[in-house]
Design a protein around this motif. Sequence first.
Motif, PDB file in Angstrom:
ATOM      1  N   SER A   1      -2.368   8.885   3.997  1.00  0.00           N
ATOM      2  CA  SER A   1      -1.131   8.098   4.007  1.00  0.00           C
ATOM      3  C   SER A   1      -1.207   6.962   2.996  1.00  0.00           C
ATOM      4  O   SER A   1      -2.019   6.044   3.142  1.00  0.00           O
ATOM      5  CB  SER A   1      -0.876   7.527   5.409  1.00  0.00           C
ATOM      6  N   GLN A   2      -0.365   7.033   1.975  1.00  0.00           N
ATOM      7  CA  GLN A   2      -0.276   5.959   0.981  1.00  0.00           C
ATOM      8  C   GLN A   2       0.699   4.902   1.508  1.00  0.00           C
ATOM      9  O   GLN A   2       1.845   4.804   1.089  1.00  0.00           O
ATOM     10  CB  GLN A   2       0.210   6.527  -0.350  1.00  0.00           C
ATOM     11  N   ASP A   3       0.227   4.105   2.452  1.00  0.00           N
ATOM     12  CA  ASP A   3       1.093   3.147   3.140  1.00  0.00           C
ATOM     13  C   ASP A   3       0.910   1.738   2.574  1.00  0.00           C
ATOM     14  O   ASP A   3       0.493   1.571   1.421  1.00  0.00           O
ATOM     15  CB  ASP A   3       0.850   3.198   4.648  1.00  0.00           C
ATOM     16  N   SER A   4       1.222   0.721   3.387  1.00  0.00           N
ATOM     17  CA  SER A   4       1.181  -0.669   2.910  1.00  0.00           C
ATOM     18  C   SER A   4      -0.172  -1.043   2.305  1.00  0.00           C
ATOM     19  O   SER A   4      -0.244  -1.842   1.359  1.00  0.00           O
ATOM     20  CB  SER A   4       1.510  -1.621   4.058  1.00  0.00           C
ATOM     21  N   ARG A   5      -1.248  -0.465   2.825  1.00  0.00           N
ATOM     22  CA  ARG A   5      -2.599  -0.829   2.359  1.00  0.00           C
ATOM     23  C   ARG A   5      -2.789  -0.539   0.877  1.00  0.00           C
ATOM     24  O   ARG A   5      -3.553  -1.221   0.190  1.00  0.00           O
ATOM     25  CB  ARG A   5      -3.643  -0.049   3.157  1.00  0.00           C
ATOM     26  N   TYR A   6      -2.104   0.499   0.382  1.00  0.00           N
ATOM     27  CA  TYR A   6      -2.313   0.951  -0.986  1.00  0.00           C
ATOM     28  C   TYR A   6      -1.327   0.346  -1.987  1.00  0.00           C
ATOM     29  O   TYR A   6      -1.315   0.739  -3.150  1.00  0.00           O
ATOM     30  CB  TYR A   6      -2.239   2.478  -1.036  1.00  0.00           C
ATOM     31  N   HIS A   7      -0.529  -0.598  -1.530  1.00  0.00           N
ATOM     32  CA  HIS A   7       0.482  -1.180  -2.426  1.00  0.00           C
ATOM     33  C   HIS A   7       0.452  -2.708  -2.377  1.00  0.00           C
ATOM     34  O   HIS A   7       1.474  -3.359  -2.613  1.00  0.00           O
ATOM     35  CB  HIS A   7       1.866  -0.650  -2.045  1.00  0.00           C
ATOM     36  N   MET A   8      -0.736  -3.260  -2.109  1.00  0.00           N
ATOM     37  CA  MET A   8      -0.844  -4.719  -1.998  1.00  0.00           C
ATOM     38  C   MET A   8      -0.781  -5.408  -3.363  1.00  0.00           C
ATOM     39  O   MET A   8      -0.705  -6.632  -3.425  1.00  0.00           O
ATOM     40  CB  MET A   8      -2.138  -5.089  -1.262  1.00  0.00           C
ATOM     41  N   GLU A   9      -0.781  -4.620  -4.426  1.00  0.00           N
ATOM     42  CA  GLU A   9      -0.688  -5.208  -5.767  1.00  0.00           C
ATOM     43  C   GLU A   9       0.727  -5.150  -6.325  1.00  0.00           C
ATOM     44  O   GLU A   9       0.963  -5.612  -7.442  1.00  0.00           O
ATOM     45  CB  GLU A   9      -1.643  -4.472  -6.723  1.00  0.00           C
ATOM     46  N   ASP A  10       1.661  -4.561  -5.578  1.00  0.00           N
ATOM     47  CA  ASP A  10       3.022  -4.456  -6.114  1.00  0.00           C
ATOM     48  C   ASP A  10       3.806  -5.738  -5.854  1.00  0.00           C
ATOM     49  O   ASP A  10       3.271  -6.712  -5.314  1.00  0.00           O
ATOM     50  CB  ASP A  10       3.747  -3.216  -5.563  1.00  0.00           C
ATOM     51  N   VAL A  11       5.095  -5.719  -6.207  1.00  0.00           N
ATOM     52  CA  VAL A  11       5.908  -6.924  -6.132  1.00  0.00           C
ATOM     53  C   VAL A  11       6.052  -7.442  -4.707  1.00  0.00           C
ATOM     54  O   VAL A  11       6.193  -8.655  -4.488  1.00  0.00           O
ATOM     55  CB  VAL A  11       7.303  -6.652  -6.759  1.00  0.00           C
ATOM     56  N   ASN A  12       5.992  -6.553  -3.713  1.00  0.00           N
ATOM     57  CA  ASN A  12       6.128  -6.970  -2.309  1.00  0.00           C
ATOM     58  C   ASN A  12       4.783  -7.108  -1.604  1.00  0.00           C
ATOM     59  O   ASN A  12       4.747  -7.327  -0.390  1.00  0.00           O
ATOM     60  CB  ASN A  12       6.990  -5.952  -1.552  1.00  0.00           C
ATOM     61  N   ARG A  13       3.688  -6.957  -2.339  1.00  0.00           N
ATOM     62  CA  ARG A  13       2.322  -7.075  -1.805  1.00  0.00           C
ATOM     63  C   ARG A  13       2.072  -6.132  -0.622  1.00  0.00           C
ATOM     64  O   ARG A  13       1.346  -6.451   0.300  1.00  0.00           O
ATOM     65  CB  ARG A  13       2.016  -8.524  -1.413  1.00  0.00           C
ATOM     66  N   GLY A  14       2.713  -4.973  -0.659  1.00  0.00           N
ATOM     67  CA  GLY A  14       2.503  -3.971   0.378  1.00  0.00           C
ATOM     68  C   GLY A  14       3.473  -4.075   1.538  1.00  0.00           C
ATOM     69  O   GLY A  14       3.586  -3.128   2.321  1.00  0.00           O
ATOM     70  N   PHE A  15       4.159  -5.183   1.656  1.00  0.00           N
ATOM     71  CA  PHE A  15       5.126  -5.353   2.742  1.00  0.00           C
ATOM     72  C   PHE A  15       6.443  -4.652   2.388  1.00  0.00           C
ATOM     73  O   PHE A  15       6.791  -4.513   1.218  1.00  0.00           O
ATOM     74  CB  PHE A  15       5.389  -6.833   3.012  1.00  0.00           C
ATOM     75  N   VAL A  16       7.163  -4.240   3.419  1.00  0.00           N
ATOM     76  CA  VAL A  16       8.451  -3.580   3.226  1.00  0.00           C
ATOM     77  C   VAL A  16       9.565  -4.553   3.607  1.00  0.00           C
ATOM     78  O   VAL A  16       9.583  -5.048   4.748  1.00  0.00           O
ATOM     79  CB  VAL A  16       8.561  -2.307   4.086  1.00  0.00           C
ATOM     80  N   PRO A  17      10.483  -4.861   2.693  1.00  0.00           N
ATOM     81  CA  PRO A  17      11.609  -5.738   3.055  1.00  0.00           C
ATOM     82  C   PRO A  17      12.460  -5.105   4.154  1.00  0.00           C
ATOM     83  O   PRO A  17      12.748  -3.910   4.125  1.00  0.00           O
ATOM     84  CB  PRO A  17      12.400  -5.844   1.747  1.00  0.00           C
TER      85      PRO A  17
ATOM     86  N   TRP B   1       4.894  -4.642   8.004  1.00  0.00           N
ATOM     87  CA  TRP B   1       3.696  -3.948   7.520  1.00  0.00           C
ATOM     88  C   TRP B   1       3.685  -2.571   8.169  1.00  0.00           C
ATOM     89  O   TRP B   1       3.780  -2.454   9.380  1.00  0.00           O
ATOM     90  CB  TRP B   1       2.454  -4.739   7.905  1.00  0.00           C
ATOM     91  N   VAL B   2       3.598  -1.521   7.355  1.00  0.00           N
ATOM     92  CA  VAL B   2       3.705  -0.164   7.882  1.00  0.00           C
ATOM     93  C   VAL B   2       2.466   0.652   7.532  1.00  0.00           C
ATOM     94  O   VAL B   2       1.818   0.430   6.495  1.00  0.00           O
ATOM     95  CB  VAL B   2       4.967   0.554   7.340  1.00  0.00           C
ATOM     96  N   MET B   3       2.142   1.621   8.413  1.00  0.00           N
ATOM     97  CA  MET B   3       1.019   2.525   8.190  1.00  0.00           C
ATOM     98  C   MET B   3       1.375   3.902   8.736  1.00  0.00           C
ATOM     99  O   MET B   3       2.172   4.024   9.675  1.00  0.00           O
ATOM    100  CB  MET B   3      -0.250   1.989   8.868  1.00  0.00           C
ATOM    101  N   GLY B   4       0.771   4.938   8.139  1.00  0.00           N
ATOM    102  CA  GLY B   4       0.973   6.287   8.632  1.00  0.00           C
ATOM    103  C   GLY B   4       0.024   6.590   9.782  1.00  0.00           C
ATOM    104  O   GLY B   4      -1.037   5.967   9.906  1.00  0.00           O
TER     105      GLY B   4
END
Length: 296
Positions: free
Chosen positions: A217-233, A208-211
Amino acid sequence: MAVGARSGHDDPEERPGRSPEQPSDAGGTAPAGGGDDDAPEGSGTGQKKQRSFWKELPLLIGIALLLALLIKTFLVQAFSIPSDSMMNTLQRGDRVLVDKLTPWFGSEPERGEVVVFHDPGGWLEGEPTPEPNILQEFLSFIGLMPSAEEKDLIKRTIAVAGDTVECKKGGPVKVNGKALEEDYLYPGSSACDDQPFGPFKVPEDRIWVMGDNRQNSQDSRYHMEDVNRGFVPVDEVVGRAVVVAWPVNRWSTLPVPATYDQPGLNAAAAAAIAPPALGLAAAVPLVLWRRRRLSV
């Protein structure tokens, strides 16, 4: 008689070295005064013609490019910071050096590290491609910087696999129930007031990453709806940023902040290890007791 290059038809008896009457040394040692070392200067005897610098230049350039490629692939690579999402830790235009070696040995990102990673799925969609300057174009050409077309991001690792992470409006980010003292945040930034989240557990092989500039910062919080639910592989992580290398007046290292060393932050990992450890501790006396009973 003029000194110069000899004809190929010289009388053998007139050549320097052992005369016909001189016996050869038993040990094979050349007699004094003989051999090509005493050939007159300019005769060319025993001398190697030096290769021209211009003939060696393509070989030198080839070796340099090969070394640059190996360094870029396995050791370290420079990245340019294109946005303000990591201020004040990193500023727009900074060049950072990223350690790419340790991931080859199985090392994974740890809490608090600043990492570069490939776009895990549309994070940079619609973002304009930055226009590289001459220095970046040259470094990209030799492989020490990525090309402008590559989609890479840089953020701080807040939580790793197995951690429980959360942040409520008005409060701090918490990892495994421990509040982080984030003194690296951009002055005036809140921990997550613009986008609270959690609690949730970080899946295996994810981070889980944040700026550091949270409100920019468009970080993990703003991508919780994508395929990885905001997490970075983890396999999308290029490496850890370790040094701000340019400009010179911004030179600094990028250590892990002290708040990530606080006691209890690894409670989740300890809890995962505890059951097997307790089981092993209980099994040892039982096995010893059984062996003793059988031997009676």
